[in-house]
Design a protein around this motif. Sequence first.
Motif, PDB file in Angstrom:
ATOM      1  N   LYS A   4       0.881  -1.213   0.062  1.00 55.81           N
ATOM      2  CA  LYS A   4      -0.065  -0.053   0.047  1.00 55.81           C
ATOM      3  C   LYS A   4       0.877   1.085  -0.010  1.00 55.81           C
ATOM      4  CE  LYS A   4      -2.535  -1.153   3.668  1.00 55.81           C
ATOM      5  NZ  LYS A   4      -3.464  -1.249   4.661  1.00 55.81           N
ATOM      6  N   LEU A   5       0.371   2.121  -0.870  1.00 55.96           N
ATOM      7  CA  LEU A   5       0.986   3.472  -0.922  1.00 55.96           C
ATOM      8  C   LEU A   5       0.109   4.348  -0.389  1.00 55.96           C
ATOM      9  CD1 LEU A   5       3.577   3.192  -3.884  1.00 55.96           C
ATOM     10  CD2 LEU A   5       4.193   3.041  -1.598  1.00 55.96           C
ATOM     11  N   VAL A   6       0.403   5.299   0.330  1.00 60.59           N
ATOM     12  CA  VAL A   6      -0.759   6.169   0.884  1.00 60.59           C
ATOM     13  C   VAL A   6      -0.616   7.323  -0.276  1.00 60.59           C
ATOM     14  CG1 VAL A   6      -1.630   8.013   2.581  1.00 60.59           C
ATOM     15  CG2 VAL A   6      -0.507   5.714   3.181  1.00 60.59           C
ATOM     16  N   LEU A   7      -1.945   7.943  -0.599  1.00 57.85           N
ATOM     17  CA  LEU A   7      -2.171   9.029  -1.384  1.00 57.85           C
ATOM     18  C   LEU A   7      -1.734  10.303  -0.995  1.00 57.85           C
ATOM     19  CD1 LEU A   7      -4.026  10.675  -3.450  1.00 57.85           C
ATOM     20  CD2 LEU A   7      -5.824  10.727  -1.646  1.00 57.85           C
ATOM     21  N   GLY A 131      -7.183   9.130   1.121  1.00 57.58           N
ATOM     22  CA  GLY A 131      -7.388   7.973   0.220  1.00 57.58           C
ATOM     23  C   GLY A 131      -6.241   7.128   0.132  1.00 57.58           C
ATOM     24  N   VAL A 132      -6.505   5.765   0.067  1.00 57.82           N
ATOM     25  CA  VAL A 132      -5.536   4.875   0.088  1.00 57.82           C
ATOM     26  C   VAL A 132      -6.159   3.583  -0.883  1.00 57.82           C
ATOM     27  CG1 VAL A 132      -6.209   3.560   1.890  1.00 57.82           C
ATOM     28  CG2 VAL A 132      -3.625   3.430   1.074  1.00 57.82           C
ATOM     29  N   ILE A 133      -5.202   2.705  -1.767  1.00 54.97           N
ATOM     30  CA  ILE A 133      -5.544   1.756  -2.540  1.00 54.97           C
ATOM     31  C   ILE A 133      -5.408   0.480  -1.826  1.00 54.97           C
ATOM     32  CG2 ILE A 133      -5.229   0.702  -4.644  1.00 54.97           C
ATOM     33  CD1 ILE A 133      -4.616   3.083  -5.994  1.00 54.97           C
ATOM     34  N   MET A 147     -10.742   0.796  -2.624  1.00 56.68           N
ATOM     35  CA  MET A 147      -9.823   2.034  -1.902  1.00 56.68           C
ATOM     36  C   MET A 147     -10.524   2.375  -0.762  1.00 56.68           C
ATOM     37  SD  MET A 147      -9.282   4.635  -5.320  1.00 56.68           S
ATOM     38  CE  MET A 147      -8.678   5.738  -3.968  1.00 56.68           C
ATOM     39  N   ARG A 148     -10.098   3.119   0.222  1.00 52.80           N
ATOM     40  CA  ARG A 148     -10.613   3.644   1.256  1.00 52.80           C
ATOM     41  C   ARG A 148     -10.328   5.290   1.344  1.00 52.80           C
ATOM     42  NH1 ARG A 148      -8.039   2.492   5.593  1.00 52.80           N
ATOM     43  NH2 ARG A 148      -6.126   1.368   4.604  1.00 52.80           N
ATOM     44  N   SER A 149     -11.407   5.846   1.818  1.00 52.48           N
ATOM     45  CA  SER A 149     -11.154   7.394   1.949  1.00 52.48           C
ATOM     46  C   SER A 149     -12.511   7.914   2.710  1.00 52.48           C
ATOM     47  CB  SER A 149     -11.369   7.971   0.520  1.00 52.48           C
ATOM     48  OG  SER A 149     -11.722   9.297   0.523  1.00 52.48           O
ATOM     49  N   LYS A 150     -12.026   9.110   3.360  1.00 49.72           N
ATOM     50  CA  LYS A 150     -13.079   9.785   4.099  1.00 49.72           C
ATOM     51  C   LYS A 150     -14.227  10.336   3.249  1.00 49.72           C
ATOM     52  CE  LYS A 150     -10.301  13.978   4.955  1.00 49.72           C
ATOM     53  NZ  LYS A 150      -9.621  14.737   5.994  1.00 49.72           N
ATOM     54  N   TYR A 151     -13.763  10.809   1.883  1.00 47.78           N
ATOM     55  CA  TYR A 151     -14.598  11.456   0.940  1.00 47.78           C
ATOM     56  C   TYR A 151     -15.749  10.394   0.468  1.00 47.78           C
ATOM     57  CZ  TYR A 151     -11.130  14.747   1.549  1.00 47.78           C
ATOM     58  OH  TYR A 151     -10.265  15.713   2.190  1.00 47.78           O
TER      59      TYR A 151
END
Length: 296
Positions: A4-7, A131-133, A147-151
Amino acid sequence: MFAKLVLCVAVAAIGAHAACTYTSPTGYSYDLSRLTHAAGAADITYAENGSTFYVNVCGTTTAACQPSTMSVCQQGGNKGYYGCGTLASQLFSGGEDGNSVKVSYSDGTMCGNGVPRSTHITLFCDKSVEGVIDSVLESGCNYTMKMRSKYACAQATTTTCGFTTPDGRFSYDLSPMAGSEISTTDFFVAVCGNTTECASKGSMAVCQLASNQLYFGLGQLSTQQFSSLASNPADGVTITYTDGTPCANGTPRHSELHVKCDLTLSGMGSIDVISEYECGYVLEMRSRHACPTYNW
Protein backbone atom coordinates in the motif's frame (compact mmCIF):
# COMPACT_ATOMS: atom_id res chain seq x y z
CA MET A 1 -1.18 -8.61 -2.06
CA PHE A 2 0.09 -5.29 -3.34
CA ALA A 3 2.06 -3.02 -1.04
CA LYS A 4 0.00 0.00 0.00
CA LEU A 5 1.15 3.49 -0.85
CA VAL A 6 -0.77 6.33 0.76
CA LEU A 7 -2.31 9.03 -1.36
CA CYS A 8 -0.59 12.37 -1.62
CA VAL A 9 -3.31 14.88 -2.45
CA ALA A 10 -2.81 18.48 -3.53
CA VAL A 11 -5.95 20.59 -3.45
CA ALA A 12 -5.27 23.42 -5.85
CA ALA A 13 -6.09 24.53 -9.34
CA ILE A 14 -6.52 21.35 -11.35
CA GLY A 15 -6.13 20.45 -14.98
CA ALA A 16 -8.67 18.41 -16.93
CA HIS A 17 -11.42 17.34 -14.55
CA ALA A 18 -15.02 16.16 -14.47
CA ALA A 19 -18.00 16.56 -12.15
CA CYS A 20 -17.18 14.75 -8.93
CA THR A 21 -20.45 14.57 -7.01
CA TYR A 22 -22.99 11.78 -7.01
CA THR A 23 -26.31 10.98 -5.33
CA SER A 24 -27.22 7.30 -4.90
CA PRO A 25 -30.67 5.87 -5.70
CA THR A 26 -31.35 5.83 -1.95
CA GLY A 27 -30.56 9.55 -1.59
CA TYR A 28 -27.02 9.46 -0.16
CA SER A 29 -24.76 12.21 -1.55
CA TYR A 30 -21.02 11.88 -2.19
CA ASP A 31 -18.46 14.54 -3.07
CA LEU A 32 -15.10 13.13 -4.19
CA SER A 33 -13.71 16.42 -5.51
CA ARG A 34 -11.08 16.60 -2.74
CA LEU A 35 -9.51 13.46 -4.24
CA THR A 36 -8.83 15.30 -7.51
CA HIS A 37 -5.25 16.53 -7.38
CA ALA A 38 -3.61 19.52 -9.00
CA ALA A 39 -2.08 19.25 -12.45
CA GLY A 40 1.42 17.80 -12.07
CA ALA A 41 0.90 16.68 -8.45
CA ALA A 42 1.32 13.11 -7.23
CA ASP A 43 -1.25 10.54 -8.28
CA ILE A 44 -2.72 7.94 -5.94
CA THR A 45 -0.30 5.06 -6.48
CA TYR A 46 -0.20 1.34 -5.84
CA ALA A 47 2.58 -1.08 -6.77
CA GLU A 48 3.57 -4.75 -6.83
CA ASN A 49 5.82 -7.04 -8.88
CA GLY A 50 7.26 -4.22 -10.95
CA SER A 51 3.86 -2.87 -11.99
CA THR A 52 2.51 0.46 -10.69
CA PHE A 53 -0.99 1.92 -10.98
CA TYR A 54 -1.73 5.66 -10.94
CA VAL A 55 -5.18 7.13 -10.20
CA ASN A 56 -6.64 10.63 -10.22
CA VAL A 57 -10.35 10.45 -9.39
CA CYS A 58 -12.31 12.96 -11.50
CA GLY A 59 -9.09 14.14 -13.15
CA THR A 60 -6.26 13.02 -15.43
CA THR A 61 -3.11 11.34 -14.16
CA THR A 62 0.27 12.97 -13.90
CA ALA A 63 1.80 9.63 -14.96
CA ALA A 64 2.91 9.64 -18.58
CA CYS A 65 -0.01 7.77 -20.16
CA GLN A 66 -0.75 8.56 -23.77
CA PRO A 67 -3.09 10.04 -24.65
CA SER A 68 -3.08 12.27 -21.56
CA THR A 69 -6.82 11.79 -20.97
CA MET A 70 -6.56 8.85 -18.57
CA SER A 71 -7.86 8.81 -14.99
CA VAL A 72 -6.18 5.44 -14.39
CA CYS A 73 -2.74 4.54 -15.73
CA GLN A 74 -0.52 1.48 -15.39
CA GLN A 75 3.24 1.28 -15.74
CA GLY A 76 4.06 -2.32 -16.57
CA GLY A 77 7.13 -4.36 -15.81
CA ASN A 78 8.51 -3.35 -19.20
CA LYS A 79 8.33 0.32 -18.04
CA GLY A 80 5.72 1.09 -20.67
CA TYR A 81 2.60 3.08 -19.74
CA TYR A 82 -0.94 1.86 -20.46
CA GLY A 83 -4.15 3.81 -20.03
CA CYS A 84 -6.74 1.92 -17.98
CA GLY A 85 -9.68 4.28 -18.44
CA THR A 86 -10.36 7.81 -19.68
CA LEU A 87 -11.73 10.70 -17.67
CA ALA A 88 -14.48 11.16 -20.27
CA SER A 89 -15.80 7.64 -19.56
CA GLN A 90 -16.12 8.16 -15.77
CA LEU A 91 -19.34 6.74 -14.29
CA PHE A 92 -20.58 6.65 -10.67
CA SER A 93 -22.80 3.92 -9.26
CA GLY A 94 -23.75 2.18 -6.01
CA GLY A 95 -23.65 4.14 -2.79
CA GLU A 96 -26.97 2.86 -1.49
CA ASP A 97 -25.53 2.10 1.98
CA GLY A 98 -23.99 5.53 2.60
CA ASN A 99 -20.59 3.95 3.21
CA SER A 100 -19.20 3.18 -0.26
CA VAL A 101 -19.41 4.36 -3.85
CA LYS A 102 -18.22 2.94 -7.19
CA VAL A 103 -16.38 4.75 -10.00
CA SER A 104 -15.79 3.08 -13.38
CA TYR A 105 -13.50 4.01 -16.27
CA SER A 106 -13.32 2.50 -19.77
CA ASP A 107 -11.84 3.20 -23.23
CA GLY A 108 -8.25 2.65 -22.10
CA THR A 109 -5.27 1.52 -24.16
CA MET A 110 -6.01 -1.56 -26.28
CA CYS A 111 -4.73 -4.90 -25.04
CA GLY A 112 -3.03 -7.23 -27.50
CA ASN A 113 -6.42 -8.82 -28.26
CA GLY A 114 -7.91 -5.46 -29.26
CA VAL A 115 -10.00 -5.05 -26.08
CA PRO A 116 -9.68 -1.59 -24.41
CA ARG A 117 -8.52 -1.61 -20.80
CA SER A 118 -11.05 -0.64 -18.11
CA THR A 119 -11.05 -0.10 -14.34
CA HIS A 120 -13.73 -0.45 -11.68
CA ILE A 121 -12.99 1.24 -8.34
CA THR A 122 -14.97 0.73 -5.13
CA LEU A 123 -14.26 3.40 -2.52
CA PHE A 124 -15.16 2.49 1.06
CA CYS A 125 -15.82 5.01 3.84
CA ASP A 126 -12.85 5.43 6.19
CA LYS A 127 -12.77 8.77 8.03
CA SER A 128 -9.15 8.24 9.08
CA VAL A 129 -7.58 8.55 5.60
CA GLU A 130 -7.64 10.92 2.64
CA GLY A 131 -7.40 8.05 0.21
CA VAL A 132 -5.51 4.77 -0.10
CA ILE A 133 -5.65 1.80 -2.47
CA ASP A 134 -5.85 -1.56 -0.70
CA SER A 135 -5.95 -4.02 -3.60
CA VAL A 136 -5.90 -4.34 -7.38
CA LEU A 137 -7.10 -7.46 -9.16
CA GLU A 138 -6.45 -7.99 -12.87
CA SER A 139 -8.73 -10.06 -15.06
CA GLY A 140 -7.88 -9.93 -18.74
CA CYS A 141 -8.03 -6.25 -19.69
CA ASN A 142 -10.13 -5.27 -16.66
CA TYR A 143 -8.81 -4.01 -13.31
CA THR A 144 -10.79 -4.04 -10.06
CA MET A 145 -9.57 -1.72 -7.29
CA LYS A 146 -10.58 -1.35 -3.67
CA MET A 147 -9.88 1.97 -1.99
CA ARG A 148 -10.64 3.69 1.31
CA SER A 149 -11.31 7.42 1.77
CA LYS A 150 -13.12 9.79 4.12
CA TYR A 151 -14.71 11.28 1.01
CA ALA A 152 -16.50 7.98 0.38
CA CYS A 153 -18.55 8.63 3.53
CA ALA A 154 -21.94 9.97 2.45
CA GLN A 155 -22.65 13.57 3.30
CA ALA A 156 -25.24 14.15 5.97
CA THR A 157 -28.65 15.60 5.23
CA THR A 158 -28.36 19.27 6.16
CA THR A 159 -30.93 21.63 7.62
CA THR A 160 -30.51 25.38 8.14
CA CYS A 161 -27.94 24.82 10.87
CA GLY A 162 -27.78 21.15 11.71
CA PHE A 163 -27.78 17.70 10.22
CA THR A 164 -28.79 14.08 10.62
CA THR A 165 -26.27 11.31 10.05
CA PRO A 166 -26.84 9.14 6.96
CA ASP A 167 -28.04 6.20 9.07
CA GLY A 168 -30.60 8.45 10.78
CA ARG A 169 -29.41 7.62 14.29
CA PHE A 170 -28.01 10.99 15.36
CA SER A 171 -29.33 14.51 14.82
CA TYR A 172 -27.54 17.75 15.66
CA ASP A 173 -29.00 21.23 16.03
CA LEU A 174 -26.38 23.97 15.97
CA SER A 175 -28.86 26.78 15.33
CA PRO A 176 -28.24 28.32 18.80
CA MET A 177 -24.70 29.06 17.57
CA ALA A 178 -25.92 30.96 14.49
CA GLY A 179 -25.41 34.71 14.71
CA SER A 180 -22.68 34.45 17.36
CA GLU A 181 -18.90 34.40 17.08
CA ILE A 182 -16.44 32.22 18.97
CA SER A 183 -12.95 33.69 18.92
CA THR A 184 -9.39 33.77 20.14
CA THR A 185 -7.11 36.79 19.72
CA ASP A 186 -6.47 35.89 16.07
CA PHE A 187 -9.16 33.39 14.94
CA PHE A 188 -12.88 34.05 14.56
CA VAL A 189 -15.62 31.47 13.91
CA ALA A 190 -19.27 32.06 13.04
CA VAL A 191 -20.97 28.67 12.63
CA CYS A 192 -23.84 29.06 10.14
CA GLY A 193 -22.99 32.74 9.79
CA ASN A 194 -20.48 35.35 8.59
CA THR A 195 -17.60 36.73 10.63
CA THR A 196 -17.55 40.49 11.07
CA GLU A 197 -13.77 40.68 10.84
CA CYS A 198 -13.61 39.25 7.31
CA ALA A 199 -16.61 41.12 5.91
CA SER A 200 -14.41 42.68 3.22
CA LYS A 201 -13.33 39.20 2.07
CA GLY A 202 -16.85 37.93 1.35
CA SER A 203 -19.17 35.69 3.37
CA MET A 204 -16.48 34.01 5.48
CA ALA A 205 -17.53 31.72 8.34
CA VAL A 206 -13.94 31.44 9.61
CA CYS A 207 -11.44 34.31 9.68
CA GLN A 208 -7.80 34.77 10.73
CA LEU A 209 -5.95 37.88 11.86
CA ALA A 210 -2.39 37.13 10.72
CA SER A 211 0.82 38.36 12.34
CA ASN A 212 1.07 41.08 9.66
CA GLN A 213 -2.29 42.41 10.93
CA LEU A 214 -4.10 41.41 7.73
CA TYR A 215 -7.36 39.44 7.77
CA PHE A 216 -7.71 36.22 5.74
CA GLY A 217 -10.90 34.28 5.12
CA LEU A 218 -10.56 30.57 5.90
CA GLY A 219 -13.80 29.38 4.29
CA GLN A 220 -17.05 30.64 2.82
CA LEU A 221 -20.37 30.05 4.57
CA SER A 222 -21.82 28.76 1.28
CA THR A 223 -19.38 25.82 1.35
CA GLN A 224 -20.34 24.68 4.89
CA GLN A 225 -20.54 20.88 5.23
CA PHE A 226 -21.42 18.86 8.35
CA SER A 227 -20.40 15.37 9.42
CA SER A 228 -20.03 13.58 12.74
CA LEU A 229 -16.62 13.31 14.36
CA ALA A 230 -14.63 10.35 13.05
CA SER A 231 -14.03 8.95 16.54
CA ASN A 232 -17.73 8.49 17.40
CA PRO A 233 -20.91 10.28 16.25
CA ALA A 234 -21.80 10.88 19.90
CA ASP A 235 -18.56 12.85 20.37
CA GLY A 236 -19.60 15.84 18.30
CA VAL A 237 -19.48 17.49 14.89
CA THR A 238 -17.01 18.20 12.09
CA ILE A 239 -17.72 21.30 10.00
CA THR A 240 -15.69 22.09 6.89
CA TYR A 241 -15.35 25.32 4.91
CA THR A 242 -13.53 25.96 1.61
CA ASP A 243 -12.95 28.77 -0.93
CA GLY A 244 -11.23 31.11 1.50
CA THR A 245 -8.71 33.85 0.69
CA PRO A 246 -6.04 32.44 -1.68
CA CYS A 247 -2.59 31.73 -0.29
CA ALA A 248 0.51 33.08 -2.05
CA ASN A 249 0.53 29.98 -4.30
CA GLY A 250 -3.06 30.60 -5.39
CA THR A 251 -4.61 27.80 -3.34
CA PRO A 252 -7.78 28.91 -1.50
CA ARG A 253 -7.55 28.64 2.27
CA HIS A 254 -9.85 26.08 3.91
CA SER A 255 -10.69 25.08 7.46
CA GLU A 256 -12.08 22.18 9.46
CA LEU A 257 -13.76 22.60 12.82
CA HIS A 258 -13.81 19.65 15.23
CA VAL A 259 -16.53 20.65 17.69
CA LYS A 260 -16.73 18.20 20.60
CA CYS A 261 -19.83 17.71 22.71
CA ASP A 262 -19.31 19.27 26.16
CA LEU A 263 -22.41 19.77 28.30
CA THR A 264 -20.35 21.44 31.05
CA LEU A 265 -19.77 24.56 28.93
CA SER A 266 -22.13 27.50 28.99
CA GLY A 267 -22.45 29.95 26.12
CA MET A 268 -21.60 29.10 22.52
CA GLY A 269 -18.36 27.21 23.15
CA SER A 270 -14.60 27.59 23.00
CA ILE A 271 -11.63 27.24 20.63
CA ASP A 272 -8.97 25.13 22.35
CA VAL A 273 -6.30 24.17 19.79
CA ILE A 274 -5.46 25.46 16.30
CA SER A 275 -3.28 23.57 13.80
CA GLU A 276 -2.11 25.05 10.51
CA TYR A 277 -0.79 23.14 7.48
CA GLU A 278 -0.05 24.73 4.11
CA CYS A 279 -3.35 26.57 3.34
CA GLY A 280 -5.48 24.48 5.71
CA TYR A 281 -6.49 25.01 9.32
CA VAL A 282 -7.92 22.62 11.93
CA LEU A 283 -9.65 24.15 14.94
CA GLU A 284 -10.38 21.92 17.93
CA MET A 285 -13.45 23.28 19.69
CA ARG A 286 -16.01 22.38 22.36
CA SER A 287 -19.68 23.30 22.68
CA ARG A 288 -22.83 22.00 24.38
CA HIS A 289 -24.60 22.52 21.05
CA ALA A 290 -22.46 19.81 19.40
CA CYS A 291 -24.18 17.11 21.48
CA PRO A 292 -26.53 14.97 19.38
CA THR A 293 -30.09 13.84 19.81
CA TYR A 294 -30.39 10.04 19.60
CA ASN A 295 -33.03 8.78 17.16
CA TRP A 296 -33.41 5.20 18.37
